[in-house]
Design a protein around this motif. Sequence first.
Motif, mmCIF file in Angstrom:
data_model
loop_
_atom_site.group_PDB
_atom_site.id
_atom_site.type_symbol
_atom_site.label_atom_id
_atom_site.label_comp_id
_atom_site.label_asym_id
_atom_site.label_seq_id
_atom_site.Cartn_x
_atom_site.Cartn_y
_atom_site.Cartn_z
ATOM 1 N N GLY A 16 48.247 47.985 45.456
ATOM 2 C CA GLY A 16 47.961 46.577 45.689
ATOM 3 C C GLY A 16 46.795 46.074 44.867
ATOM 4 O O GLY A 16 46.863 44.990 44.276
ATOM 5 N N VAL A 17 45.725 46.859 44.806
ATOM 6 C CA VAL A 17 44.549 46.463 44.036
ATOM 7 C C VAL A 17 44.897 46.391 42.552
ATOM 8 O O VAL A 17 44.506 45.449 41.846
ATOM 9 N N ARG A 18 45.625 47.374 42.067
ATOM 10 C CA ARG A 18 46.027 47.366 40.658
ATOM 11 C C ARG A 18 46.875 46.124 40.359
ATOM 12 O O ARG A 18 46.702 45.473 39.317
ATOM 13 N N ALA A 19 47.787 45.778 41.274
ATOM 14 C CA ALA A 19 48.649 44.615 41.061
ATOM 15 C C ALA A 19 47.837 43.326 41.015
ATOM 16 O O ALA A 19 48.107 42.439 40.197
ATOM 17 N N VAL A 20 46.853 43.215 41.891
ATOM 18 C CA VAL A 20 45.994 42.028 41.894
ATOM 19 C C VAL A 20 45.213 41.939 40.591
ATOM 20 O O VAL A 20 45.155 40.883 39.946
ATOM 21 N N LEU A 21 44.605 43.054 40.176
ATOM 22 C CA LEU A 21 43.794 43.048 38.962
ATOM 23 C C LEU A 21 44.646 42.812 37.712
ATOM 24 O O LEU A 21 44.147 42.280 36.713
ATOM 25 N N ALA A 22 45.916 43.176 37.782
ATOM 26 C CA ALA A 22 46.802 42.981 36.628
ATOM 27 C C ALA A 22 47.045 41.509 36.342
ATOM 28 O O ALA A 22 47.471 41.150 35.229
ATOM 29 N N THR A 23 46.782 40.651 37.324
ATOM 30 C CA THR A 23 46.969 39.209 37.107
ATOM 31 C C THR A 23 45.809 38.590 36.334
ATOM 32 O O THR A 23 45.900 37.429 35.921
ATOM 33 N N ALA A 24 44.726 39.347 36.152
ATOM 34 C CA ALA A 24 43.570 38.850 35.400
ATOM 35 C C ALA A 24 43.661 39.352 33.963
ATOM 36 O O ALA A 24 43.754 40.558 33.725
ATOM 37 N N ASP A 25 43.633 38.449 32.998
ATOM 38 C CA ASP A 25 43.815 38.857 31.608
ATOM 39 C C ASP A 25 42.576 39.492 30.993
ATOM 40 O O ASP A 25 42.625 39.968 29.849
ATOM 41 N N ASP A 26 41.472 39.536 31.767
ATOM 42 C CA ASP A 26 40.248 40.147 31.240
ATOM 43 C C ASP A 26 39.901 41.445 31.956
ATOM 44 O O ASP A 26 38.791 41.953 31.835
ATOM 45 N N VAL A 27 40.846 41.996 32.747
ATOM 46 C CA VAL A 27 40.597 43.212 33.524
ATOM 47 C C VAL A 27 41.664 44.256 33.206
ATOM 48 O O VAL A 27 42.855 43.936 33.137
ATOM 49 N N GLU A 28 41.226 45.503 33.024
ATOM 50 C CA GLU A 28 42.145 46.607 32.760
ATOM 51 C C GLU A 28 41.799 47.786 33.666
ATOM 52 O O GLU A 28 40.653 48.244 33.686
#
Length: 216
Positions: A16-28
């Motif tokens: 879930g956390v990975r999926a949320v962070l994947a929506t941010a184009d400045d986070v990997e």
Amino acid sequence: MIRVVVADDEAVVRVGVRAVLATADDVEVVGEAATGRAAVDLVLAHRPDVAVLDIRMPDLDGLDAAAEIRRLGAGTASLVLTTFADDVYISRALGEGVGGFVLKTGDPHEIIAGVRAVASGAAYLSPLVAKRVVDHLSGRGPRLRAGDRVGELTEREREVLGLVGAGLSNAEIARRLHVVEGTVKVYVGAILRQLDVRNRVQAAIVAYEAGLIPPA
């Protein structure tokens, strides 16, 4: 790009956390771990900007992991995932250099906001966590006591403290106040010394208690 390690002993939370962070184009997301020890190892291997840590994990809990990451000097900020049931850990967490608290049950976008804030050197508290922290640490009459603590600060220092409490980085505060970033750094250092707090999270709590957080 903000590079992140995610650690939680529940696979569904990590996904879930990975999926949320994947929506941010400045986070990997550069790594995932199921224990605090594995999270520390990943930090050493990847040197990420932020470690998102669950508090309760086997082998090494999130707070011990945050403390070890801080001692290693890896330059990695820690953002803790917490629930109301984790209140007993708050005082200890503030002393371990944790950069922020985000509720697992809160708005998912707070995770992104928290990662961005702590990566830039700012503090981040989910609104509900901030209230819970204040209630837990201060008991009754927190605003009065906090008001006494900030009474010795100058008007500009109180303004800077309020912006720290709002989660702004030094660079963002400098732009808001139309000063150079180095000046803000001096102000923040003086504020931490005068309030006798160890980090920006503790300063943010004082700002919250004293009613210094400016409107959004």
